[in-house]
Design a protein around this motif. Structure first.
Motif, PDB file in Angstrom:
ATOM      1  N   PRO A  36      36.917  40.675  41.898  1.00  0.00           N
ATOM      2  CA  PRO A  36      37.255  41.019  43.396  1.00  0.00           C
ATOM      3  C   PRO A  36      35.920  40.999  44.126  1.00  0.00           C
ATOM      4  O   PRO A  36      36.093  40.976  45.292  1.00  0.00           O
ATOM      5  CB  PRO A  36      36.925  42.310  42.372  1.00  0.00           C
ATOM      6  N   ALA A  37      34.925  40.930  43.565  1.00  0.00           N
ATOM      7  CA  ALA A  37      33.697  41.253  44.527  1.00  0.00           C
ATOM      8  C   ALA A  37      32.433  41.331  43.483  1.00  0.00           C
ATOM      9  O   ALA A  37      31.828  41.019  42.193  1.00  0.00           O
ATOM     10  CB  ALA A  37      32.943  42.365  45.510  1.00  0.00           C
ATOM     11  N   PRO A  38      31.287  41.033  44.370  1.00  0.00           N
ATOM     12  CA  PRO A  38      30.152  40.159  43.520  1.00  0.00           C
ATOM     13  C   PRO A  38      29.283  41.255  42.925  1.00  0.00           C
ATOM     14  O   PRO A  38      29.729  42.588  43.564  1.00  0.00           O
ATOM     15  CB  PRO A  38      28.503  39.510  44.511  1.00  0.00           C
ATOM     16  N   PHE A  39      28.799  41.620  42.185  1.00  0.00           N
ATOM     17  CA  PHE A  39      27.590  42.518  41.196  1.00  0.00           C
ATOM     18  C   PHE A  39      27.415  42.630  40.477  1.00  0.00           C
ATOM     19  O   PHE A  39      27.197  40.752  39.673  1.00  0.00           O
ATOM     20  CB  PHE A  39      29.176  43.520  40.859  1.00  0.00           C
ATOM     21  N   PRO A  40      25.779  43.149  39.710  1.00  0.00           N
ATOM     22  CA  PRO A  40      25.490  42.414  39.199  1.00  0.00           C
ATOM     23  C   PRO A  40      25.212  41.676  38.022  1.00  0.00           C
ATOM     24  O   PRO A  40      26.599  41.657  37.118  1.00  0.00           O
ATOM     25  CB  PRO A  40      24.413  43.773  38.526  1.00  0.00           C
ATOM     26  N   TYR A  80      23.212  39.157  44.489  1.00  0.00           N
ATOM     27  CA  TYR A  80      24.536  39.650  44.192  1.00  0.00           C
ATOM     28  C   TYR A  80      24.599  40.445  43.313  1.00  0.00           C
ATOM     29  O   TYR A  80      25.474  40.693  42.659  1.00  0.00           O
ATOM     30  CB  TYR A  80      24.580  38.720  42.738  1.00  0.00           C
ATOM     31  N   SER A  81      24.000  41.653  43.922  1.00  0.00           N
ATOM     32  CA  SER A  81      23.976  43.384  43.233  1.00  0.00           C
ATOM     33  C   SER A  81      25.522  43.419  43.895  1.00  0.00           C
ATOM     34  O   SER A  81      25.507  44.877  43.508  1.00  0.00           O
ATOM     35  CB  SER A  81      22.569  43.785  43.160  1.00  0.00           C
ATOM     36  N   GLY A  82      25.220  43.544  45.110  1.00  0.00           N
ATOM     37  CA  GLY A  82      26.869  44.260  45.878  1.00  0.00           C
ATOM     38  C   GLY A  82      25.754  45.687  46.907  1.00  0.00           C
ATOM     39  O   GLY A  82      26.335  45.698  46.711  1.00  0.00           O
ATOM     40  N   THR A  93      26.097  38.781  38.243  1.00  0.00           N
ATOM     41  CA  THR A  93      27.292  37.249  38.267  1.00  0.00           C
ATOM     42  C   THR A  93      26.801  35.768  39.238  1.00  0.00           C
ATOM     43  O   THR A  93      27.717  35.333  39.104  1.00  0.00           O
ATOM     44  CB  THR A  93      29.099  37.553  39.319  1.00  0.00           C
ATOM     45  N   ALA A  94      25.875  36.609  39.894  1.00  0.00           N
ATOM     46  CA  ALA A  94      25.149  35.310  39.600  1.00  0.00           C
ATOM     47  C   ALA A  94      25.197  33.951  39.137  1.00  0.00           C
ATOM     48  O   ALA A  94      25.178  32.864  39.510  1.00  0.00           O
ATOM     49  CB  ALA A  94      23.417  35.082  40.056  1.00  0.00           C
ATOM     50  N   HIS A  95      24.776  34.090  37.630  1.00  0.00           N
ATOM     51  CA  HIS A  95      24.988  32.940  36.473  1.00  0.00           C
ATOM     52  C   HIS A  95      26.470  33.465  36.429  1.00  0.00           C
ATOM     53  O   HIS A  95      26.737  32.786  35.103  1.00  0.00           O
ATOM     54  CB  HIS A  95      23.978  32.682  36.040  1.00  0.00           C
ATOM     55  N   TYR A  96      27.013  33.804  36.569  1.00  0.00           N
ATOM     56  CA  TYR A  96      29.071  33.166  36.113  1.00  0.00           C
ATOM     57  C   TYR A  96      29.659  32.449  36.597  1.00  0.00           C
ATOM     58  O   TYR A  96      30.027  32.371  37.925  1.00  0.00           O
ATOM     59  CB  TYR A  96      29.570  35.052  35.968  1.00  0.00           C
ATOM     60  N   ASP A  97      30.271  31.906  35.494  1.00  0.00           N
ATOM     61  CA  ASP A  97      30.797  30.697  35.939  1.00  0.00           C
ATOM     62  C   ASP A  97      31.089  29.862  35.374  1.00  0.00           C
ATOM     63  O   ASP A  97      30.539  30.285  33.789  1.00  0.00           O
ATOM     64  CB  ASP A  97      30.257  29.494  37.254  1.00  0.00           C
TER      65      ASP A  97
END
Length: 328
Positions: free
Chosen positions: A191-195, A243-245, A197-201
């Motif tokens: 839904p939005a970047p959060f801690p 990516y912390s939001g 998620t910089a390396h989530y894929d």
């Protein structure tokens, strides 16, 4: 793992910061520490454990702390979230860690160490199998300040260019449907970047879009290992906060701008903001959520852009919550 937690390894990062001695003594002690580390361990161990130490200290640990803060104290976290409850893990307030959030955190950390493992394999093949010199320079000689500044500038510009080209033309293009589909189904399901998620894929888009643009400039210009660790330190801090939001940043002008561009790329359906710093987006006109108005400059994105981006993300979170409730 003894090399990672040994006194020489940690001293490389902590002595220049914590020491109260004069500059000359600091440099002398730092050189002695670095020499001890290089002479007592193989080049490959120095490179891998140095990379692991930087990634853990400056990305993994703070990102995990921020992630737990969002999960366990959502009422406090929402006060500093740029997009309210949409910016929380799962897109809503709750004090429990659910399987989906654990999956995101697990894949993010897996990808982080997958990149380090690929780096180790490349160095092993290059040095031990092909008999070539290492991709990064691990030597007793310390890099000069001018050399460090030059290499860091080249690396940041190279990373910006490679990330933009790969992100726009590989992950969001019909020319590579498999990569685009995996990237869309994984990262763009958030839904939005959060801690974290910089390396989530998906691992393949991750290696293409994150590992290659980060590692390639370092091996193209064959950085000194200390320059590479400093470069990786800057990137780790950037990824932690971008990516912390959060709206609260150590340097709001720089990291805050990167974070807003990262938010708008995801919230506006990948219509722009493909590069981390926005330089290539500005050149090619792919900036979204542009903070410029007709009369003056503002530090915040246009409210209409935020509203248009926020509402679909909010509706998506509500639909997912309703679907889960019906399944129960």
């Amino acid at each position: 793992m003894e090399a990672l937690f040994s006194i020489p390894m940690l001293s490389v990062f902590l002595v220049p910061v914590l020491s109260s001695y004069s500059t000359s003594l600091n440099l002398l002690f730092f050189y002695m520490t670095w020499s001890t580390l290089v002479l007592s361990h193989s080049r490959l161990r120095v490179e891998l454990f140095g990379t692991i130490a930087v990634r853990i200290l400056f990305y993994a640990l703070p990102s995990i702390v921020f992630f737990l803060f969002d999960i366990l104290t959502p009422s406090a976290a929402i006060l500093i979230k740029a997009h309210g409850s949409t910016g929380l893990p799962g897109g809503r307030r709750r004090r429990r860690i659910h399987a989906k959030e654990l999956k995101i955190a697990g894949w993010a950390l897996f990808n982080l160490f997958l990149g380090i493992a690929v780096q180790g394999v490349l160095e092993t093949v290059l040095v031990r199998m092909l008999g070539k010199r290492s991709a990064l320079k691990v030597s007793l000689k310390l890099p000069m300040p001018f050399e460090i500044c030059r290499d860091l500038s080249l690396a940041m510009l190279g990373r910006e260019f490679l990330t933009y080209v790969i992100h726009r033309y590989a992950l969001h293009s019909r020319w590579s449907p498999m990569l685009a589909k995996r990237h869309r189904n994984w990262y763009h399901s958030l839904p939005a970047p959060f801690p974290l998620t910089a390396h989530y894929d998906h691992p393949i888009p991750y290696l293409v879009n994150k590992f290659i643009p980060t590692y390639a400039p370092a091996i193209i210009f064959r950085f000194h290992m200390l320059t590479y660790l400093l470069y990786l330190l800057f990137i780790s801090i950037e990824e932690t906060f971008a990516y912390s939001g959060y709206t609260v940043m150590p340097t709001n002008f720089f990291l805050g701008g990167i974070a807003r561009r990262t938010d708008m790329h995801l919230l506006m359906g990948a219509r722009g903001n493909f590069g981390p710093w926005g330089i290539m987006d500005w050149i090619f006109g792919t900036v979204v959520g542009d903070p410029h108005s007709d009369d003056e400059l503002s530090d915040e994105p246009d409210e209409r852009d935020i509203r248009k981006a926020y509402e679909p993300a909010k509706r998506k979170a509500v639909v997912e919550s309703s679907a889960k409730a019906r399944r129960r």
